[in-house]
Enzyme design. Structure first.
Site: not given
Ligand code: LLP
Length: 426
Positions: A276-277, A313, A317, A356-357
């Site tokens: 995939g990546r 991401r 991660y 808002c985080e």
């Protein structure tokens, strides 16, 4: 690595100035390079050619139909993990005979959809699932083929805990110690033939050794089963091949093949790969516009109009994505895409979004040329698990997607509207 290059102080996607595309499409926008996508597919296909494998591109990494069509035309099959991904594969013209279906929780509806389509292989993750598919096949008076996803209990340094799958403690596959007994039981099934073995140890796997260890364990098991008269004719070695994010961390397709091909050459096994990546990551960038800059304590913040809902991401991660202005000027073109790139007059900043985080950031403590409101930023290596993991969190319509091919470009997904936000609500 990719076909995104700086020239005369501005960033080009193949032969098109990125700022040009953005002047028509706006921000945030994912831009994919067809040439990069093709090159990465072909490099992998060439490297593994001695095994004559079936390459099943992993749709979850980047599943836009235009991308899938390009890969399908190159001869790729597809690795799907849901009925929705199967739908996408078929919509894009994917041949059912090149589709493999993984996932620990396939529902009866999804199994029926895959049986309707007559896919190549179910990658089985548990006893319960195997016997359920066998039963459904029986009800339909249809036979099908399966591979058992074996969990080899192999570690891989540098793979994030959340994306490591080849250890016993994860939910994936069946423990290798229990696999032989599983195959013996499954030989009694009347409709589902378990003649394959599936591996996928995580993503990304940044060295070749975990593949070598895993495949050697699988071959030992295959030989042991052969002595009992249980024939495994297909080995799906999964995905997880790395892409370029920073430094020189990633082995190339040729490096992976150099380690893996000798183990499998001369074996009577149909080989399947599920990259995939390694195909989609470097083929995509996310372009965002600076809305404001501000100071907070000792920190400089660059507030971009792309956020964790567009690219999760970094938040999920702590992933590194190289970020640089789209039009830095000739003096500030990045000489490479290293992690601590310094140029005269640069500033250490956090690049954050409007969500808002406090976890909403694209980069932390990063040296960037000084940018101001209105400037464009490119977030590199964003093609895999970028748009695919995006959401409408904070009622933010999802970004547009564009594909560039040489001098030409097309919108392959229009920007969502406010109406799209409420379209499914009753
Ligand atoms: N095959 C199976 C069974 C998989 O579960 C996956 C990825 C692949 C193939 C493709 O792996 P790849 O070649 O793309 O590494 N969201 C995370 C990655 C999750 C990977 C999930 N499975 C990220 O953004 O890093």
């Amino acid at each position: 690595m990719d076909h995104f290059k700086y020239s005369n102080g501005q960033l080009f996607a193949e032969d098109v100035a990125v700022a040009d595309i953005i002047s028509h499409v706006g921000t945030p926008t994912y831009i994919y390079s067809r040439g990069t996508l093709t090159t990465h597919y072909q490099k992998l296909a060439q490297a593994f050619a001695p095994l004559n494998p079936t390459i099943c591109y992993s749709i979850k990494s980047c599943g836009n139909l235009a991308i899938l069509r390009v890969l399908s035309e190159l001869g790729s099959g597809f690795d799907v993990v849901s009925g929705g991904e199967l739908f996408r594969a078929l919509q894009a013209g994917g041949k059912p005979s090149g589709i493999v279906f993984a996932g620990v929780g396939k529902t009866d509806a999804e199994i029926n959809e895959a049986l309707d389509a007559k896919i190549l292989l179910f990658n089985i993750e548990s006893e319960a699932e195997f016997w359920n598919i066998d039963r459904i096949c029986g009800d339909r008076k249809q036979s099908a083929r399966a591979a058992l996803r074996v969990n080899p209990d192999v570690a891989s340094a540098g793979t994030h805990q959340k994306t490591l799958t080849g250890k016993k403690e994860t939910k994936f596959g069946v423990d290798i110690d229990r696999a032989a007994a599983f195959y013996r039981q499954a030989a009694k099934a009347r409709h589902l033939a378990l003649s394959g073995l599936h591996l996928h140890i995580g993503s990304p796997i940044k060295t070749t050794q975990p593949y070598v260890d895993t495949i050697n364990k699988a071959l030992t098991l295959i030989d042991e089963l052969a002595r009992e008269g249980i024939v495994i004719d297909t080995l799906d070695i999964g995905g997880g091949y790395a892409a370029f994010y920073e430094g020189n961390e990633a082995p190339s397709a040729a490096d992976y093949a150099a380690a893996i091909v000798p183990l499998l050459r001369g074996r009577k096994l149909k080989i399947i790969l599920e990259p995939g990546r390694s195909i989609s990551c470097n083929a995509g960038i996310l372009v965002s516009r600076v809305t404001y800059t501000k100071q907070g304590g000792s920190k400089h913040f660059v507030i971009a109009d792309a956020a964790m809902n567009d690219l999760i991401r970094p938040t999920l991660y702590e992933s590194y994505h190289f970020i640089w202005p789209v039009n830095p000027g000739a003096d500030a073109e990045p000489p490479n895409r290293g992690s601590e790139l310094r140029i005269p007059g640069d500033q250490k900043v956090d690049v954050v979004g409007p969500v808002c985080e406090s976890g909403d950031y694209l980069a932390k403590d990063r040296y960037l040329p000084v940018v101001k409101r209105g400037d464009l930023l490119a977030v590199f290596s964003a093609g895999a698990y970028g748009f695919a993991m995006s959401s409408q969190y904070n009622a933010r319509p999802r970004a547009a997607e564009v594909m560039v091919n040489g001098k030409n470009w097309t919108v392959i997904r229009r920007r969502e509207t406010y109406q799209d936000l409420v379209a499914a609500e009753l």
